[in-house]
Scaffold this motif. Structure first.
Motif, PDB file in Angstrom:
ATOM      1  N   ALA A  19       2.832  -1.903  -0.739  1.00 32.55           N
ATOM      2  CA  ALA A  19       1.428  -2.081  -0.383  1.00 32.55           C
ATOM      3  C   ALA A  19       1.270  -3.060   0.775  1.00 32.55           C
ATOM      4  N   GLY A  63     -11.608   3.739  -3.635  1.00 32.55           N
ATOM      5  CA  GLY A  63     -10.404   4.226  -4.283  1.00 32.55           C
ATOM      6  C   GLY A  63     -10.650   5.480  -5.095  1.00 32.55           C
ATOM      7  N   ALA A 103      -5.582   4.775  -6.718  1.00 30.91           N
ATOM      8  CA  ALA A 103      -5.830   3.345  -6.572  1.00 30.91           C
ATOM      9  C   ALA A 103      -5.595   2.551  -7.846  1.00 30.91           C
ATOM     10  N   VAL A 118      -4.477   4.100   2.656  1.00 31.73           N
ATOM     11  CA  VAL A 118      -3.188   4.011   1.972  1.00 31.73           C
ATOM     12  C   VAL A 118      -3.107   5.237   1.072  1.00 31.73           C
ATOM     13  N   GLU A 119      -2.230   6.188   1.420  1.00 29.54           N
ATOM     14  CA  GLU A 119      -2.214   7.498   0.767  1.00 29.54           C
ATOM     15  C   GLU A 119      -0.995   7.635  -0.127  1.00 29.54           C
ATOM     16  N   ASN A 120      -1.251   7.850  -1.416  1.00 31.14           N
ATOM     17  CA  ASN A 120      -0.185   7.928  -2.415  1.00 31.14           C
ATOM     18  C   ASN A 120      -0.032   9.300  -3.048  1.00 31.14           C
ATOM     19  N   ALA A 129      -2.592  -2.767  -3.305  1.00 28.34           N
ATOM     20  CA  ALA A 129      -3.194  -2.564  -1.981  1.00 28.34           C
ATOM     21  C   ALA A 129      -4.660  -2.964  -1.977  1.00 28.34           C
ATOM     22  N   GLY A 130      -5.393  -2.596  -3.018  1.00 30.52           N
ATOM     23  CA  GLY A 130      -6.805  -2.939  -3.070  1.00 30.52           C
ATOM     24  C   GLY A 130      -7.039  -4.439  -3.101  1.00 30.52           C
ATOM     25  N   LEU A 161      -0.261  -2.132   4.539  1.00 30.15           N
ATOM     26  CA  LEU A 161      -1.459  -2.768   5.084  1.00 30.15           C
ATOM     27  C   LEU A 161      -1.186  -3.570   6.342  1.00 30.15           C
ATOM     28  N   GLY A 174      -1.482   1.155  -5.612  1.00 31.21           N
ATOM     29  CA  GLY A 174      -2.911   1.183  -5.353  1.00 31.21           C
ATOM     30  C   GLY A 174      -3.614  -0.099  -5.750  1.00 31.21           C
ATOM     31  N   VAL A 193      -8.017   4.015  -0.568  1.00 25.74           N
ATOM     32  CA  VAL A 193      -6.740   3.974  -1.279  1.00 25.74           C
ATOM     33  C   VAL A 193      -6.743   5.083  -2.313  1.00 25.74           C
ATOM     34  N   SER A 194      -5.815   6.032  -2.195  1.00 21.93           N
ATOM     35  CA  SER A 194      -5.703   7.084  -3.205  1.00 21.93           C
ATOM     36  C   SER A 194      -4.784   6.613  -4.327  1.00 21.93           C
TER      37      SER A 194
END
Length: 340
Positions: free
Chosen positions: A137, A180, A158, A224-226, A166-167, A141, A163, A155-156
């Motif tokens: 993460a 998210g 999230a 941010v793609e998960n 990252a958030g 970022l 996630g 953010v997926s």
């Protein structure tokens, strides 16, 4: 001295979603450490989404090492040195290494990191916000997205390990609106009420592109793609001119390798709107660990950063924890606690 370790083996290649029958618990006899080795008792084990792709004949990730059948599996772990034949490792040292999915392991000094002792920082943090999950993460970022104060972010997945880190990191870095996606109403509520997200949605409630457009009607600057698939397509659609995507994972296709989702139908918009789509491989950014700890440790101590973890007690529940994580049964990082 001989130690009998309990070890999880993969014994079959899954077809679709893995089942408990794809694994077996075995015993492994470990001799006393030889020169340059140490015997480690594992305390905490990490089970991660990327483990699913390593179960197949060919991993999705470039350079991934597919798990062999009938052999101990690989995974991040924190252990305590019991005995050592290497002067750089002392009995009692807490070490981070990748000989997981087992109760004990023989390791070499070059394979481990002796963990610092930070007062007020839980040991589990070194598998969550201070471990590979948090480092992913942090790199996404600060290096891939170069997130600036005021940037709006999507953010997926999230509510997962990456996630949730990252958030929280983004909020502390001064991001603007943070949106998210998650897989249940309870997770959506937690993102907004506890983790600093301004808005969130349950991706089961409709087309992801429509849900994201409603949650971020003015678009976003960074993602941010998960997940991949429809989430990546929605992310591209939501980005403003010059927006950036840090592509971390593709959990949407880990269990459907034979019929992967179609590529995003709007992929050419990357060209038309001067977007940037970049993959994130944390192993290429291990040098960012120090900057992560410099940033995160004071926030953990002050309570402004709360590691999000789902901890399952008992080595015998390792497979159960792994499958539960793949089903979305966790908030934050899924961790197995082997010992006290």
């Amino acid at each position: 001295m001989t130690i009998t370790a309990q070890v999880v083996h993969q014994v079959a290649r899954p077809s679709g979603f893995p089942s408990p029958s794809d694994f077996a618990f075995r015993e492994q006899h470990l001799a006393a450490p030889g020169p340059g080795e140490a015997l480690v008792e594992n305390l905490l084990l990490s089970v991660d989404p990327y483990h699913r792709e390593l179960m197949d004949e060919a991993g999705l990730t470039s350079g991934a090492t597919v798990w062999g059948l009938d052999s101990p599996l690989e995974g991040r772990s924190i252990g305590r040195v019991l005995t050592s034949a290497d002067p750089s490792l002392t009995p009692g040292d807490l070490v981070y290494h990748r000989h997981g999915w087992r109760t004990h392991a023989l390791v070499r000094a070059s394979e481990v990191r002796v963990l610092p002792r930070y007062g007020g920082v839980p040991l589990t943090s070194f598998l969550s916000v201070l471990g590979g999950t948090g480092l992913t993460a942090w790199v996404a970022l600060t290096r891939t997205l170069r997130l600036a104060p005021g940037d709006d972010l999507f953010v997926s997945a999230a509510a997962g390990g990456v996630g949730t880190a990252a958030g929280q990191f983004a909020r502390l870095l001064g991001a603007g609106r943070i949106v998210g996606s998650a897989g249940s109403p309870a997770k959506v509520d937690r993102l907004v009420s506890e983790l600093g997200f301004d808005a969130a949605f349950d991706y089961h409630d409709g087309p992801v592109a429509d849900l994201l457009a409603k949650a971020a009607p003015d678009g976003v600057d960074a993602v941010v793609e998960n997940v991949g698939g429809d989430h990546l397509e929605a992310a591209i659609a939501s980005l403003r001119e010059g927006g950036r995507v840090a592509w971390v994972g593709a959990v949407a296709q880990y269990n459907s390798r034979s019929t992967p989702p179609p590529a995003p139908r709007n992929l050419f918009d990357v060209v038309g709107r001067s977007l940037r789509l970049e993959g994130v491989m944390v192993r290429n950014h291990l040098d960012a660990q120090a900057s992560l700890e410099d940033f995160a440790v004071p926030h953990i101590r002050s309570g402004t950063l709360v590691p999000q973890e789902t901890v399952v007690d008992g080595f015998e529940h390792t497979v159960e924890a792994f499958l539960g994580m793949l089903r979305g049964g966790n908030v934050g990082k899924m961790i197995v606690r082997v010992g006290s």
